[in-house]
Scaffold this motif. Structure first.
Motif, mmCIF file in Angstrom:
data_model
loop_
_atom_site.group_PDB
_atom_site.id
_atom_site.type_symbol
_atom_site.label_atom_id
_atom_site.label_comp_id
_atom_site.label_asym_id
_atom_site.label_seq_id
_atom_site.Cartn_x
_atom_site.Cartn_y
_atom_site.Cartn_z
ATOM 1 N N ILE A 50 -5.137 -2.993 2.674
ATOM 2 C CA ILE A 50 -5.277 -2.847 1.368
ATOM 3 C C ILE A 50 -6.131 -1.721 0.696
ATOM 4 O O ILE A 50 -5.783 -0.871 0.171
ATOM 5 N N GLU A 51 -7.435 -2.013 1.213
ATOM 6 C CA GLU A 51 -8.372 -0.941 1.099
ATOM 7 C C GLU A 51 -8.432 0.663 1.591
ATOM 8 O O GLU A 51 -8.383 1.336 0.958
ATOM 9 N N GLU A 52 -7.717 0.349 3.122
ATOM 10 C CA GLU A 52 -7.465 1.714 3.384
ATOM 11 C C GLU A 52 -6.182 2.361 2.822
ATOM 12 O O GLU A 52 -6.568 3.639 2.428
ATOM 13 N N GLY A 53 -5.129 1.791 2.630
ATOM 14 C CA GLY A 53 -4.278 2.510 1.803
ATOM 15 C C GLY A 53 -4.685 2.946 0.480
ATOM 16 O O GLY A 53 -4.221 3.883 -0.019
ATOM 17 N N TYR A 54 -5.445 2.164 -0.213
ATOM 18 C CA TYR A 54 -5.896 2.573 -1.578
ATOM 19 C C TYR A 54 -6.743 3.853 -1.298
ATOM 20 O O TYR A 54 -6.702 4.769 -2.129
ATOM 21 N N GLY A 55 -7.544 3.768 -0.448
ATOM 22 C CA GLY A 55 -8.434 4.913 0.030
ATOM 23 C C GLY A 55 -7.798 6.073 0.441
ATOM 24 O O GLY A 55 -8.232 7.282 -0.030
ATOM 25 N N ARG A 56 -6.629 5.987 0.619
ATOM 26 C CA ARG A 56 -5.813 7.353 1.095
ATOM 27 C C ARG A 56 -5.531 8.194 -0.375
ATOM 28 O O ARG A 56 -5.164 9.521 0.246
ATOM 29 N N LYS A 60 2.395 7.060 -1.765
ATOM 30 C CA LYS A 60 3.366 6.735 -0.399
ATOM 31 C C LYS A 60 2.337 5.917 0.799
ATOM 32 O O LYS A 60 2.735 4.912 1.259
ATOM 33 N N ASP A 61 1.184 6.350 0.751
ATOM 34 C CA ASP A 61 0.409 5.838 1.728
ATOM 35 C C ASP A 61 -0.266 4.488 1.391
ATOM 36 O O ASP A 61 -0.108 3.568 2.212
ATOM 37 N N TYR A 62 -0.400 4.217 0.253
ATOM 38 C CA TYR A 62 -0.919 3.035 -0.323
ATOM 39 C C TYR A 62 0.189 2.173 -0.100
ATOM 40 O O TYR A 62 0.122 0.819 0.208
ATOM 41 N N LYS A 108 5.384 -7.636 -4.736
ATOM 42 C CA LYS A 108 5.728 -7.172 -6.118
ATOM 43 C C LYS A 108 5.181 -5.831 -6.193
ATOM 44 O O LYS A 108 5.778 -5.166 -6.713
ATOM 45 N N THR A 109 4.013 -5.507 -5.776
ATOM 46 C CA THR A 109 3.217 -4.472 -5.839
ATOM 47 C C THR A 109 4.174 -3.317 -4.996
ATOM 48 O O THR A 109 4.406 -2.247 -5.395
ATOM 49 N N ILE A 110 4.585 -3.681 -3.757
ATOM 50 C CA ILE A 110 5.355 -2.766 -3.032
ATOM 51 C C ILE A 110 6.580 -2.237 -3.904
ATOM 52 O O ILE A 110 6.881 -1.008 -4.002
ATOM 53 N N ASN A 111 7.347 -3.296 -4.572
ATOM 54 C CA ASN A 111 8.484 -2.832 -5.110
ATOM 55 C C ASN A 111 8.175 -2.120 -6.338
ATOM 56 O O ASN A 111 8.719 -1.109 -6.754
ATOM 57 N N THR A 112 6.936 -2.453 -6.967
ATOM 58 C CA THR A 112 6.662 -1.529 -8.236
ATOM 59 C C THR A 112 6.351 -0.103 -7.840
ATOM 60 O O THR A 112 6.576 1.127 -8.449
ATOM 61 N N LEU A 113 5.869 0.288 -6.674
ATOM 62 C CA LEU A 113 5.545 1.443 -6.304
ATOM 63 C C LEU A 113 6.717 2.213 -5.917
ATOM 64 O O LEU A 113 6.478 3.348 -5.553
ATOM 65 N N GLY A 114 7.787 1.453 -5.545
ATOM 66 C CA GLY A 114 8.894 2.049 -5.096
ATOM 67 C C GLY A 114 9.162 2.706 -3.701
ATOM 68 O O GLY A 114 7.987 2.522 -2.970
ATOM 69 N N GLN A 115 10.053 3.686 -3.635
ATOM 70 C CA GLN A 115 9.975 4.425 -2.199
ATOM 71 C C GLN A 115 9.084 5.350 -2.145
ATOM 72 O O GLN A 115 8.826 6.363 -2.318
#
Length: 115
Positions: A50-56, A60-62, A108-115
């Motif tokens: 979670i932290e690494e993805g946010y930090g990117r 898309k990376d998140y 839910k967050t993954i779906n919200t972020l979409g493709q």
């Protein structure tokens, strides 16, 4: 969204604390050595991804790292089931429920972020 307020991360850190406390007594049991090591790694991976993805800094990376984090949460949940020989059933069920909560937030967050 501030990462400090992200429910999945808050719950992932709480889960990691439970893993440390639950498995501390088992770390010297030969039969549990690998299970304990892997449970520490998978529980840590939930929050770390979670932290690494946010930090990117990219959506898309998140999203990609949240998917990895969700897999680690599923792995941690499954291994808790296999630790039934050493842990109390009510503790296992509580930890698996916490994993399910993390998985739901991440999904839910993954779906919200979409493709």
């Amino acid at each position: 969204m501030k990462l400090d307020n992200f429910g999945a991360l808050i719950k992932a850190n709480k889960l990691f604390d439970h893993v440390v406390n639950d498995l501390r007594p088992l770390k010297t049991e030969f039969a549990c050595k690998r299970l304990v090591e892997q449970q520490f790694a998978s529980a840590d991976s939930i929050a770390a991804n979670i932290e690494e993805g946010y930090g990117r800094g990219s959506r898309k990376d998140y999203r990609h790292f949240l998917i990895i984090s969700r897999g680690s949460a599923q792995e941690t949940k499954g291994r808790y089931g296999r630790l039934k020989h050493w842990l109390k059933q009510e503790d296992i069920e509580a930890r698996q429920k916490l994993c399910d909560e993390i998985i739901a937030i991440l999904s839910k967050t993954i779906n919200t972020l979409g493709q």
